[in-house]
Design a protein around this motif. Structure first.
Motif, mmCIF file in Angstrom:
data_model
loop_
_atom_site.group_PDB
_atom_site.id
_atom_site.type_symbol
_atom_site.label_atom_id
_atom_site.label_comp_id
_atom_site.label_asym_id
_atom_site.label_seq_id
_atom_site.Cartn_x
_atom_site.Cartn_y
_atom_site.Cartn_z
ATOM 1 N N ILE A 129 5.911 -6.096 -7.877
ATOM 2 C CA ILE A 129 6.675 -5.901 -6.641
ATOM 3 C C ILE A 129 7.792 -6.939 -6.539
ATOM 4 O O ILE A 129 8.939 -6.623 -6.221
ATOM 5 N N GLU A 146 11.126 -6.434 -8.172
ATOM 6 C CA GLU A 146 12.027 -5.418 -7.623
ATOM 7 C C GLU A 146 12.614 -5.790 -6.264
ATOM 8 O O GLU A 146 13.699 -5.322 -5.912
ATOM 9 N N TRP A 147 11.908 -6.614 -5.493
ATOM 10 C CA TRP A 147 12.351 -6.954 -4.144
ATOM 11 C C TRP A 147 12.233 -8.459 -3.891
ATOM 12 O O TRP A 147 11.361 -9.120 -4.484
ATOM 13 N N VAL A 189 4.764 -0.035 -7.553
ATOM 14 C CA VAL A 189 6.200 -0.135 -7.267
ATOM 15 C C VAL A 189 6.719 1.180 -6.686
ATOM 16 O O VAL A 189 7.504 1.184 -5.720
ATOM 17 N N GLN A 190 6.282 2.298 -7.238
ATOM 18 C CA GLN A 190 6.704 3.599 -6.723
ATOM 19 C C GLN A 190 6.262 3.787 -5.277
ATOM 20 O O GLN A 190 7.024 4.278 -4.430
ATOM 21 N N SER A 225 8.418 1.628 -3.020
ATOM 22 C CA SER A 225 9.812 2.091 -2.941
ATOM 23 C C SER A 225 10.018 3.186 -1.896
ATOM 24 O O SER A 225 11.153 3.467 -1.497
ATOM 25 N N GLN A 226 8.922 3.793 -1.445
ATOM 26 C CA GLN A 226 9.026 4.789 -0.378
ATOM 27 C C GLN A 226 9.277 4.136 0.982
ATOM 28 O O GLN A 226 9.605 4.824 1.955
ATOM 29 N N TRP A 258 10.505 0.412 1.130
ATOM 30 C CA TRP A 258 11.541 -0.618 1.000
ATOM 31 C C TRP A 258 12.635 -0.098 0.083
ATOM 32 O O TRP A 258 12.329 0.436 -1.004
ATOM 33 N N PRO A 259 13.909 -0.232 0.463
ATOM 34 C CA PRO A 259 14.985 0.267 -0.409
ATOM 35 C C PRO A 259 15.136 -0.575 -1.661
ATOM 36 O O PRO A 259 15.086 -1.802 -1.615
ATOM 37 N N LEU A 260 15.262 0.104 -2.798
ATOM 38 C CA LEU A 260 15.528 -0.588 -4.058
ATOM 39 C C LEU A 260 16.981 -1.019 -4.091
ATOM 40 O O LEU A 260 17.878 -0.269 -3.691
ATOM 41 N N THR A 261 17.222 -2.244 -4.549
ATOM 42 C CA THR A 261 18.591 -2.766 -4.596
ATOM 43 C C THR A 261 19.226 -2.458 -5.938
ATOM 44 O O THR A 261 18.552 -2.236 -6.927
#
Length: 313
Positions: free
Chosen positions: A23, A26-27, A303-304, A307-308, A310-313
């Motif tokens: 996690i 990605e964030w 992670v998937q 991602s529903q 939190w927006p992926l950057t």
């Protein structure tokens, strides 16, 4: 706009720490540790506390915030977590709750009841009775006055049995009725909680992990860690810190009530029982998203799921 707090949970040894790194890759996250054992200083090996390197790479909160002689409560966790969640969002980061102390999570999401404060005289009386009768007998006593609470506790879960009996003796009401009267959680922050739960598709594989992990802890020096606490002289088996699974069994060995091999076996069994209780708690949350902790693609699935929300950057 409603903000989402992700909670990554699951039974002990499910691999939550590894998933947090997926996690964090990605964030921009800050981890709020949801664990009633890692709050204690000088208790690192047996609590599987994140290493110094892990703490340096990802901000962790609520680690090492209490001396083992001190106590911590669900109410304290709620207050600390709410403050941290607000501050983390203000910094432009994402709060990630991670841990297996599900009472803390329930209190944070659903609110707290005004439970009676602890009374040392009643606790001492219960400890004396348990010394004479054993905790399974105390569990049977609890089942008579509060069958709902007794049904979710193991017969040797001394800390929780004691608290449930204490509440009943102080108030004349079972703990389960107090929990039903819990105050709703504050709505001011307008938060949404999404729960990702790592759970095993094969219980016996988790049991093998638990045994292997505890043996590794012994090799890493858990005996010396508990001995250092024992030698302090101001700690005892009635304290929440020493009652932590994996510590109390080594404490019994140091007091001469069992062999080291017996202590290790008891600790492994107690950890399995803890995992079973955690899974029982988790199954009561129908909205959680379950990911098999034995799936080789579990990190990608975590992670998937995140991602529903939190927006992926």
């Amino acid at each position: 706009m409603q903000k989402t707090v992700i909670c990554l949970t699951g039974p002990t040894a499910a691999g939550k720490s590894a998933a947090t790194h997926a996690i964090a890759a990605e964030w921009p996250v800050e981890i709020i540790v949801m664990d009633s054992a890692t709050i204690y200083r000088q208790m690192d090996i047996g609590t599987a506390k994140p290493s110094a390197e892990e703490q340096a790479s990802i901000p962790h909160h609520l680690l090492d915030i209490r001396d083992p002689a001190e106590s911590y409560s669900a109410a304290a966790f709620v207050s600390d977590a709410q403050t941290l969640i607000d501050a983390i969002f203000k910094r432009g980061n994402y709060p990630l709750l991670c841990g297996g102390t599900l009472l803390y999570y329930k209190a944070l999401r659903e609110g707290l009841s005004d439970l009676p404060e602890s009374r040392p005289d009643i606790r001492a009386q219960l400890d004396h009775e348990a010394l004479l009768q054993g905790w399974p007998a105390m569990h049977a006593q609890l089942a008579h006055v509060d069958p709902v609470t007794a049904a979710r506790l193991a017969p040797n879960d001394s800390q929780r049995i004691q608290r449930a009996l204490e509440v009943y003796r102080i108030s004349g009401r079972p703990l389960s009725s107090w929990i039903l009267d819990a105050k709703p959680a504050p709505k001011g922050a307008s938060l949404h909680y999404h729960t990702v739960s790592l759970e095993p598709s094969q219980r016996q594989v988790l049991h093998a992990r638990i045994a292997a992990r505890y043996q590794t802890m012994i090799e890493q020096g858990l005996l010396g860690e508990v001995d250092a606490l024992y030698e302090r002289g101001d700690l005892g088996i009635t304290m929440p810190s020493i009652r932590c699974v994996g510590y109390r069994q080594i404490w019994d060995y140091l007091e001469g009530s069992c062999s080291l091999d017996e202590a290790i076996e008891k600790a492994i069994i107690a950890t399995r029982q803890l995992a079973k209780r955690q899974l029982t708690w988790l199954r009561s949350d129908a909205q959680r998203e379950v990911i098999d902790c034995l799936d080789e693609h579990r990190a990608a699935k975590v992670v998937q799921s995140v991602s529903q929300h939190w927006p992926l950057t």
